[in-house]
Design an enzyme around this catalytic site. Structure first.
Site, PDB file in Angstrom:
ATOM      1  CB  ALA A 144      -0.887   0.001   1.241  1.00 31.86           C
ATOM      2  CG  HIS A 167       8.659  -3.104  -0.698  1.00 34.75           C
ATOM      3  ND1 HIS A 167       9.460  -2.476  -1.604  1.00 34.75           N
ATOM      4  CD2 HIS A 167       8.339  -4.293  -1.237  1.00 34.75           C
ATOM      5  CE1 HIS A 167       9.612  -3.262  -2.671  1.00 34.75           C
ATOM      6  NE2 HIS A 167       8.938  -4.369  -2.468  1.00 34.75           N
ATOM      7  CE1 TYR A 178       8.887  -2.409  -7.084  1.00 35.33           C
ATOM      8  CE2 TYR A 178       7.338  -0.586  -7.028  1.00 35.33           C
ATOM      9  CZ  TYR A 178       7.741  -1.795  -7.552  1.00 35.33           C
ATOM     10  OH  TYR A 178       7.027  -2.394  -8.563  1.00 35.33           O
ATOM     11  N   GLY A 182       9.580 -19.463  -5.694  1.00 36.55           N
ATOM     12  CA  GLY A 182       9.377 -20.836  -6.164  1.00 36.55           C
ATOM     13  C   GLY A 182       9.263 -21.864  -5.050  1.00 36.55           C
ATOM     14  N   GLY A 232       4.084 -16.822  -3.668  1.00 35.97           N
ATOM     15  CA  GLY A 232       3.475 -15.795  -4.513  1.00 35.97           C
ATOM     16  C   GLY A 232       2.550 -16.393  -5.558  1.00 35.97           C
TER      17      GLY A 232
HETATM   18  C1  LIG Z   1       1.268 -10.026  -9.750  1.00 39.90           C
HETATM   19  C2  LIG Z   1       2.387  -9.835  -8.773  1.00 39.90           C
HETATM   20  C3  LIG Z   1       2.368  -8.744  -7.919  1.00 39.90           C
HETATM   21  C4  LIG Z   1       3.409  -8.545  -6.986  1.00 39.90           C
HETATM   22  N1  LIG Z   1       3.323  -7.490  -6.110  1.00 39.90           N
HETATM   23  C5  LIG Z   1       4.252  -7.362  -5.115  1.00 39.90           C
HETATM   24  C6  LIG Z   1       4.103  -6.382  -4.086  1.00 39.90           C
HETATM   25  O1  LIG Z   1       3.110  -5.646  -3.992  1.00 39.90           O
HETATM   26  N2  LIG Z   1       5.110  -6.279  -3.179  1.00 39.90           N
HETATM   27  C7  LIG Z   1       6.218  -7.091  -3.204  1.00 39.90           C
HETATM   28  O2  LIG Z   1       7.105  -6.947  -2.360  1.00 39.90           O
HETATM   29  N3  LIG Z   1       6.336  -8.070  -4.138  1.00 39.90           N
HETATM   30  C8  LIG Z   1       5.394  -8.231  -5.068  1.00 39.90           C
HETATM   31  N4  LIG Z   1       5.480  -9.274  -5.978  1.00 39.90           N
HETATM   32  C9  LIG Z   1       6.576 -10.268  -5.830  1.00 39.90           C
HETATM   33  C10 LIG Z   1       6.091 -11.493  -5.031  1.00 39.90           C
HETATM   34  O3  LIG Z   1       5.838 -11.143  -3.665  1.00 39.90           O
HETATM   35  C11 LIG Z   1       7.149 -12.640  -5.043  1.00 39.90           C
HETATM   36  O4  LIG Z   1       8.365 -12.120  -4.565  1.00 39.90           O
HETATM   37  C12 LIG Z   1       7.365 -13.232  -6.428  1.00 39.90           C
HETATM   38  O5  LIG Z   1       6.131 -13.548  -7.068  1.00 39.90           O
HETATM   39  C13 LIG Z   1       8.243 -14.497  -6.345  1.00 39.90           C
HETATM   40  O6  LIG Z   1       7.602 -15.493  -5.543  1.00 39.90           O
HETATM   41  P1  LIG Z   1       6.910 -16.784  -6.223  1.00 39.90           P
HETATM   42  O7  LIG Z   1       7.993 -17.513  -6.979  1.00 39.90           O
HETATM   43  O8  LIG Z   1       6.351 -17.601  -5.096  1.00 39.90           O
HETATM   44  O9  LIG Z   1       5.858 -16.273  -7.167  1.00 39.90           O
HETATM   45  C14 LIG Z   1       4.485  -9.466  -6.928  1.00 39.90           C
HETATM   46  C15 LIG Z   1       4.497 -10.562  -7.808  1.00 39.90           C
HETATM   47  C16 LIG Z   1       3.471 -10.765  -8.710  1.00 39.90           C
HETATM   48  C17 LIG Z   1       3.500 -11.968  -9.604  1.00 39.90           C
END
Ligand SMILES: Cc1cc2nc3c(=O)[nH]c(=O)nc-3n(C[C@H](O)[C@H](O)[C@H](O)COP(=O)(O)O)c2cc1C
Length: 378
Positions: free
Chosen positions: A65, A180, A185, A306, A328
């Site tokens: 946010a 964050h 960012y 992952g 994620g």
């Molecule tokens: C659609 C989407 C939105 C994301 N938004 C954020 C976010 O708001 N803040 C953040 O720190 N990471 C964000 N990420 C990163 C995820 O938290 C995570 O680090 C990333 O998807 C890798 O994890 P995974 O392999 O389990 O998907 C986002 C990722 C995706 C795919």
């Protein structure tokens, strides 16, 4: 595999600060661009988050946010936390999650140089971010603008924005906030020497570059209740530079981890977007950053990237590389991941088709109705 899965180490209870968690599965923060135009979280978002609590996730980290108006906003329809209306929207979400027996922490994120909203983005230094704006998220597109450097007084406003947002998160009934400092960012821009050419107190040495994040954590810790969690998300990679690694390897990592611990962080969350945990939780000198963070701070560490894959997840937990797993993309198609693992079912496969109708919750719902994916066990 089935009986192993039912004894999976991710199903063991855990603790962060004073918060008891049913298991080691954490929903990773994911921006779904589903708030109103002026950043108010919706009831649809409350239903969306409640679904992960129903599915057994021990902790949810809600999407970033923005804490300080459009200057801090990343995308169109991103939720904010700087008005009473924002706060009330988040209160509905916290209440929906708690009703399902879940716990929820809200991530606070300032876009800085990568804002796709601000007329004139501001950042530590006038350095244009690499890459292109994220297409899925709307408003501006194309290359990023050259940001204007924040004055020293404006840096204090940034800090105050985070602290005020944390106070609002506590009033909204959240169990904590996650600061964050990752993925390219604003706070990560301060940490990154290629994006921050300022002098002291917020530029120069790594101690100076992590200072703003630490001051934010310390002030939130001071004004919020002792049982209100204050976590921090860190990463080597950036959305704008997926192959970025911390220049100083383990030497810098040690300074960063110790600094956030001294500031009062309750946990450290290390993100590994795009190329996954093994690739991005390892520094250039071969140090596994998650276990290193645990060793030098004694804090609980959340690993990411992952970790929906049960074997890798079991290794990370049983070899004490991390304490929790932030899931994620896979969680989008497995909002019931912990319950599935407890029943011996493999996670459903994630595909980027989930975003074929847009990145929003509504877009995903349309896609789910079309594919009926979540109504099958395949
Ligand atoms: C659609 C989407 C939105 C994301 N938004 C954020 C976010 O708001 N803040 C953040 O720190 N990471 C964000 N990420 C990163 C995820 O938290 C995570 O680090 C990333 O998807 C890798 O994890 P995974 O392999 O389990 O998907 C986002 C990722 C995706 C795919």
């Amino acid at each position: 595999m089935t009986s192993d899965m039912q004894n999976h180490p991710a199903l063991a209870p855990g603790q962060i600060g004073r918060l008891h968690l049913e298991n080691r599965y954490v929903l990773a923060p994911m921006s779904r661009a589903s708030a109103t135009e002026d950043g108010v979280p919706t009831l649809e978002m409350a239903e969306y988050y409640a679904r992960f609590a129903q599915g057994g996730f021990g902790l949810l980290i809600a999407e970033g946010a923005y804490p300080q108006g459009t200057l801090s906003q990343s995308y169109a329809n991103q939720p904010g936390l700087c008005t009473d209306a924002h706060q009330n929207g988040w209160a509905d979400i916290a209440s929906a999650v708690h009703k399902e027996g879940g716990k929820i922490v809200l991530q606070l994120i300032h876009a800085g140089a990568v804002s796709q909203v601000a007329d004139q983005p501001k950042a530590p230094s006038a350095i244009q971010p690499q890459g292109q704006m994220l297409q899925m998220y709307g408003y501006k597109q194309g290359p990023y603008a050259v940001p204007e450097p924040f004055s020293e007084a404006e840096v204090l406003d940034v800090k105050a924005g985070f602290v005020q947002a944390a106070i609002r998160a506590q009033k909204a009934g959240m169990d904590g906030v996650e600061v964050h400092c990752a993925n390219g960012y604003l706070l990560d821009q301060f940490l990154t020497p290629e994006m921050n050419t300022r002098a002291a107190p917020y530029g120069g040495s790594v101690e100076n570059r992590i200072r703003l994040t630490c001051e934010i954590i310390a002030e939130i810790r001071e004004v919020c209740a002792a049982d209100f969690l204050v976590g921090v998300r860190l990463s080597q990679a950036k959305a704008t530079q997926p192959d970025y690694f911390w220049q100083g390897g383990a030497k810098d990592a040690k300074i960063i981890f110790k600094a956030v611990k001294s500031a009062g962080a309750d946990y450290i969350h290390i993100a590994s977007e795009i190329k996954g945990y093994e690739y991005h939780c390892t520094s250039t000198d071969g140090t596994k950053l998650t276990s290193f963070a645990r060793d030098v701070t004694g804090l609980p560490v959340i690993a990411n990237g992952g970790l929906n894959e049960p074997e890798l997840a079991a290794k990370v937990l049983s070899e004490n590389e991390a304490d929790f797993l932030a899931i994620g993309k896979s969680a989008m198609v497995n909002p019931d991941l912990p319950s599935r693992i407890a029943s011996g079912l493999m996670p459903r496969a994630f595909t980027f088709d989930v975003f074929s109708k847009g990145v929003s919750i509504m877009g995903q719902r349309e896609w789910e109705e079309q594919t009926r994916l979540l109504s099958t066990e395949a």
